[in-house]
Motif scaffolding. Structure first.
Motif, PDB file in Angstrom:
ATOM      1  N   UNK A   1      20.686  -0.131   2.555  1.00  0.00           N
ATOM      2  CA  UNK A   1      19.907   1.053   2.892  1.00  0.00           C
ATOM      3  C   UNK A   1      19.682   1.177   4.409  1.00  0.00           C
ATOM      4  N   UNK A   2      19.441   0.034   5.059  1.00  0.00           N
ATOM      5  CA  UNK A   2      19.227   0.066   6.505  1.00  0.00           C
ATOM      6  C   UNK A   2      20.464   0.609   7.220  1.00  0.00           C
ATOM      7  N   UNK A   3      21.641   0.155   6.780  1.00  0.00           N
ATOM      8  CA  UNK A   3      22.891   0.593   7.405  1.00  0.00           C
ATOM      9  C   UNK A   3      23.098   2.090   7.200  1.00  0.00           C
ATOM     10  N   UNK A   4      22.828   2.562   5.974  1.00  0.00           N
ATOM     11  CA  UNK A   4      22.979   3.988   5.672  1.00  0.00           C
ATOM     12  C   UNK A   4      22.009   4.805   6.510  1.00  0.00           C
ATOM     13  N   UNK A   5      20.762   4.334   6.587  1.00  0.00           N
ATOM     14  CA  UNK A   5      19.749   5.048   7.354  1.00  0.00           C
ATOM     15  C   UNK A   5      20.114   5.119   8.832  1.00  0.00           C
ATOM     16  N   UNK A   6      20.620   4.031   9.379  1.00  0.00           N
ATOM     17  CA  UNK A   6      21.024   4.016  10.789  1.00  0.00           C
ATOM     18  C   UNK A   6      22.178   4.979  11.046  1.00  0.00           C
ATOM     19  N   UNK A   7      23.114   5.052  10.087  1.00  0.00           N
ATOM     20  CA  UNK A   7      24.244   5.972  10.234  1.00  0.00           C
ATOM     21  C   UNK A   7      23.760   7.423  10.205  1.00  0.00           C
ATOM     22  N   UNK A   8      22.827   7.722   9.292  1.00  0.00           N
ATOM     23  CA  UNK A   8      22.285   9.077   9.198  1.00  0.00           C
ATOM     24  C   UNK A   8      21.532   9.451  10.473  1.00  0.00           C
ATOM     25  N   UNK A   9      20.784   8.499  11.018  1.00  0.00           N
ATOM     26  CA  UNK A   9      20.059   8.760  12.264  1.00  0.00           C
ATOM     27  C   UNK A   9      21.028   9.032  13.412  1.00  0.00           C
ATOM     28  N   UNK A  10      22.167   8.313  13.420  1.00  0.00           N
ATOM     29  CA  UNK A  10      23.184   8.532  14.449  1.00  0.00           C
ATOM     30  C   UNK A  10      23.771   9.942  14.328  1.00  0.00           C
ATOM     31  N   UNK A  11      24.106  10.350  13.104  1.00  0.00           N
ATOM     32  CA  UNK A  11      24.628  11.702  12.892  1.00  0.00           C
ATOM     33  C   UNK A  11      23.603  12.755  13.306  1.00  0.00           C
ATOM     34  N   UNK A  12      22.357  12.538  12.908  1.00  0.00           N
ATOM     35  CA  UNK A  12      21.307  13.499  13.223  1.00  0.00           C
ATOM     36  C   UNK A  12      21.101  13.630  14.729  1.00  0.00           C
ATOM     37  N   UNK A  13      21.316  12.541  15.464  1.00  0.00           N
ATOM     38  CA  UNK A  13      21.147  12.586  16.923  1.00  0.00           C
ATOM     39  C   UNK A  13      22.155  13.518  17.584  1.00  0.00           C
ATOM     40  N   UNK A  14      23.296  13.744  16.927  1.00  0.00           N
ATOM     41  CA  UNK A  14      24.308  14.659  17.448  1.00  0.00           C
ATOM     42  C   UNK A  14      24.193  16.065  16.865  1.00  0.00           C
ATOM     43  N   UNK A  15      23.322  16.230  15.855  1.00  0.00           N
ATOM     44  CA  UNK A  15      23.220  17.515  15.166  1.00  0.00           C
ATOM     45  C   UNK A  15      21.800  18.069  15.268  1.00  0.00           C
ATOM     46  N   UNK A  16      21.013  17.950  14.194  1.00  0.00           N
ATOM     47  CA  UNK A  16      19.687  18.563  14.165  1.00  0.00           C
ATOM     48  C   UNK A  16      18.721  18.051  15.207  1.00  0.00           C
ATOM     49  N   UNK A  17      18.875  16.775  15.612  1.00  0.00           N
ATOM     50  CA  UNK A  17      17.967  16.214  16.618  1.00  0.00           C
ATOM     51  C   UNK A  17      18.563  16.228  18.021  1.00  0.00           C
ATOM     52  N   UNK A  18      19.755  16.824  18.151  1.00  0.00           N
ATOM     53  CA  UNK A  18      20.388  16.925  19.471  1.00  0.00           C
ATOM     54  C   UNK A  18      19.621  17.929  20.333  1.00  0.00           C
ATOM     55  N   UNK A  19      19.713  17.772  21.634  1.00  0.00           N
ATOM     56  CA  UNK A  19      18.977  18.630  22.562  1.00  0.00           C
ATOM     57  C   UNK A  19      19.338  20.099  22.368  1.00  0.00           C
ATOM     58  N   UNK A  20      20.620  20.379  22.065  1.00  0.00           N
ATOM     59  CA  UNK A  20      21.070  21.765  22.009  1.00  0.00           C
ATOM     60  C   UNK A  20      20.594  22.510  20.753  1.00  0.00           C
ATOM     61  N   UNK A  21      20.327  21.784  19.668  1.00  0.00           N
ATOM     62  CA  UNK A  21      20.125  22.433  18.375  1.00  0.00           C
ATOM     63  C   UNK A  21      18.948  23.413  18.347  1.00  0.00           C
ATOM     64  N   UNK A  22      17.751  23.023  18.809  1.00  0.00           N
ATOM     65  CA  UNK A  22      16.640  23.993  18.782  1.00  0.00           C
ATOM     66  C   UNK A  22      16.930  25.238  19.612  1.00  0.00           C
ATOM     67  N   UNK A  23      17.650  25.059  20.736  1.00  0.00           N
ATOM     68  CA  UNK A  23      17.960  26.206  21.581  1.00  0.00           C
ATOM     69  C   UNK A  23      18.921  27.163  20.885  1.00  0.00           C
ATOM     70  N   UNK A  24      19.907  26.612  20.181  1.00  0.00           N
ATOM     71  CA  UNK A  24      20.861  27.452  19.450  1.00  0.00           C
ATOM     72  C   UNK A  24      20.160  28.197  18.330  1.00  0.00           C
ATOM     73  N   UNK A  25      19.320  27.491  17.587  1.00  0.00           N
ATOM     74  CA  UNK A  25      18.629  28.084  16.444  1.00  0.00           C
ATOM     75  C   UNK A  25      17.662  29.177  16.884  1.00  0.00           C
ATOM     76  N   UNK A  26      16.739  28.836  17.784  1.00  0.00           N
ATOM     77  CA  UNK A  26      15.773  29.824  18.244  1.00  0.00           C
ATOM     78  C   UNK A  26      16.437  30.911  19.090  1.00  0.00           C
TER      79      UNK A  26
END
Length: 565
Positions: A1-26
């Motif tokens: 589970x830790x490995x899966x969670x870390x992988x998801x956090x890595x993906x999220x850092x490039x997508x929904x939690x990336x700096x650009x995402x809120x600017x694109x959405x709003x």
């Protein structure tokens, strides 16, 4: 589970939690708001008239009424995001996160207007005679971008599990277990059977269920929330002051809360706002495409109401309940999940201002700047208490207190553990003898559904738990129902009608299994899959901005001539 969670956090850092995402959405919402002349304000009254059926014609093409389409789409958006998602945003970003949820909703009203209008305009009739629509259809039929349409449809199928299915089941099971002490698997099994009975009937049965449950659950939850807020009336103004003052200064450390930066509040508020109302994601457009009507813009106007009801009303009430009761910065007894806790080197206290500053850095966007490192090594435990060791245990972004190490036996009973505790990379190492049966119970901040339960219970006691548990079950269950429809429309687009039954079976099995999976992993999966849908959809509607403007003009020409939608 830790490995899966870390992988998801890595993906999220490039997508929904990336700096650009809120600017694109709003940014997309701001662009269309200006381009179309603030439709969320100008057309709000017309939307209310349309949804009551004032201009409807029964012989118009479609499968559902405007009200049924709205409640179906609302059942997809009003879910755990309104109960657990708001609590998670406040837990991470502080009070200012609520403001950014409002902004996401206000501009999201226009974004939803656009995506629904275009999806309704380019919908098609399926082999079985029902309507199928959504962003994938305007991507292919108008933009001629089959590859983009396929990408979106695949993302919809994945997101139906990661957003509409698994988090809902997981949070229902957690809420029911905490309140009524019913085992997670029992809740999962019963609701999975009910889910299958509903979704096998298709959009008409789904719409019939949604139009009855959605108003009922909204009345129950809103009534309870208003009672708690009124009972804490003296804290309403200070709550609003905190929301707006923290916009420019960040949230200071208070109680067990170790502070949050302006950037963190902005990032988490926008991301959780999207998860709550789904504006820009393109999902609700699939439900609205089933509505009876000749003019696509009329259904687009109905969809304006969704972010307003979902976020500006329901999420605001949840946020005010949490802030006015003060439970968001208090430590509560809970069993720590491994993905929420970390052993770090050194002894730190949240009553020491210097320590708080360092811990705040560690929990911020750049942990390395704090100088804190995770603990590796072996600790000794005597009758549940860790003896010695130069370490601090963090759980749920707070310094844990009064905790015990417990071991679970085959009968499920918990007893204090004694012996060595092997820690690897800041967490309990499962390679240690019997370590997979170890857990830690103590005091820390809580987040998601448990935090909302604490807030309601602060005034309503056990009845507060019941309101949240029942509201959560209804909200989340109807969300899972709606998302099954989104997924099967995407499956029809990808492989045809033959893929629907296998998809529905897998969907129900996923709902069942998620009732027993770690909460944090499920939420992180949800955030990743949401971004996979949102980015292609935003690209598509921006490409069709001229088409959208002409469609609105055509609507008003038709409406003035016929007085119907």
């Amino acid at each position: 589970m830790d490995a899966i969670n870390n992988f998801l956090l890595l993906l999220d850092s490039y997508l929904g939690s990336a700096v650009f995402f809120p600017y694109v959405l709003l940014g997309t919402g701001v662009f269309f708001t200006i381009y179309l002349g603030f439709p969320q304000i100008r057309y709000f009254g017309q939307a209310l008239r349309i949804v009551t059926g004032k201009y409807s014609k029964k012989d118009a093409p479609g499968d559902t009424s405007h009200f049924q389409a709205l409640t179906t789409a609302l059942s997809g958006t009003v879910g755990t995001g309104n109960i657990g998602g708001v609590a998670l945003a406040l837990f991470i970003g502080g009070p200012a996160a609520l403001f950014w949820m409002w902004m996401t909703a206000f501009f999201g009203m226009t974004t939803k207007f656009v995506e629904v209008t275009l999806s309704h305009k380019y919908r098609v009739k399926t082999e079985e005679g029902t309507m199928a629509g959504g962003p994938m259809y305007f991507m292919e039929r108008k933009l001629g971008m089959k590859w983009l349409a396929v990408t979106f449809a695949i993302a919809t199928v994945v997101c139906s599990f990661g957003s509409g299915n698994m988090p809902q089941s997981n949070n229902i099971a957690a809420g029911i277990h905490d309140t009524f002490h019913i085992p997670h698997w029992v809740t999962g099994a019963v609701l999975s059977a009910l889910l299958f009975l509903v979704i096998v009937g298709g959009i008409k049965r789904i719409a019939q269920v949604a139009e009855k449950i959605v108003p009922t659950m909204a009345f129950l939850y809103v009534g309870g929330a208003l009672y708690v807020i009124v009972m804490n009336a003296e804290n309403i103004i200070p709550s609003f002051v905190a929301i707006f003052s923290d916009l420019f200064n960040g949230s200071a450390a208070v109680g067990g809360f170790l502070g949050a930066s302006v950037a963190l509040a902005w990032q988490k508020g926008v991301a959780r706002g999207l998860f709550s109302n789904e504006a820009g994601q393109g999902s609700a457009a699939i439900a609205h495409s089933s509505a009876r009507g000749n003019e696509p813009a009329s259904e687009g106007m109905v969809s304006l109401l969704e972010p307003f009801i979902d976020t500006i009303i329901i999420c605001t009430l949840t946020g005010l309940v949490i802030l006015s009761t003060g439970v968001w910065n208090q430590k509560h007894e809970n069993t720590f999940t491994r993905t929420d806790m970390t052993f770090i080197n050194g002894e730190y206290s949240d009553t020491n201002p210097a320590h708080v500053a360092i811990l705040g850095q560690y929990l911020g966007a750049n942990p390395a700047s704090s100088g804190i490192t995770v603990f590796n090594g072996e600790l000794q435990v005597d009758n549940g208490k860790i003896v010695g060791g130069d370490y601090t245990l963090l759980n749920s972004r707070s310094v844990a207190e009064d905790y015990q190490v417990l071991i679970t036996n085959q009968a499920g009973e918990r007893t204090p553990y004694s012996g060595p505790l092997k820690i690897s990379n800041g967490n309990i190492d499962n390679t240690g003898a019997g370590h997979e049966m170890l857990l830690i119970h103590g005091k820390s901040l809580v987040h998601s559904v448990p935090l909302t339960i604490k807030a309601f219970s602060a005034e309503l006691g056990i009845y507060g738990e019941y309101i949240v548990a029942i509201g959560l079950m209804l909200f989340a269950f109807t969300t899972a129902i709606a998302w099954s429809y989104y997924g099967d429309r995407a499956i029809i687009y990808l492989v045809g009608q033959k893929g629907v039954l296998p998809y529905r079976i897998l969907y129900v099995l996923g709902f069942m299994s998620a009732s027993m999976i770690d909460t944090t992993v499920v939420w992180n999966l949800a955030y990743v899959t949401v971004a996979f849908m949102t980015l292609p959809n935003l690209f598509g509607i921006l490409m069709l901005h001229k088409d959208m403007k002409q469609t609105v003009k055509d609507y008003w020409t038709h409406f003035k001539a016929t007085g119907a939608d």
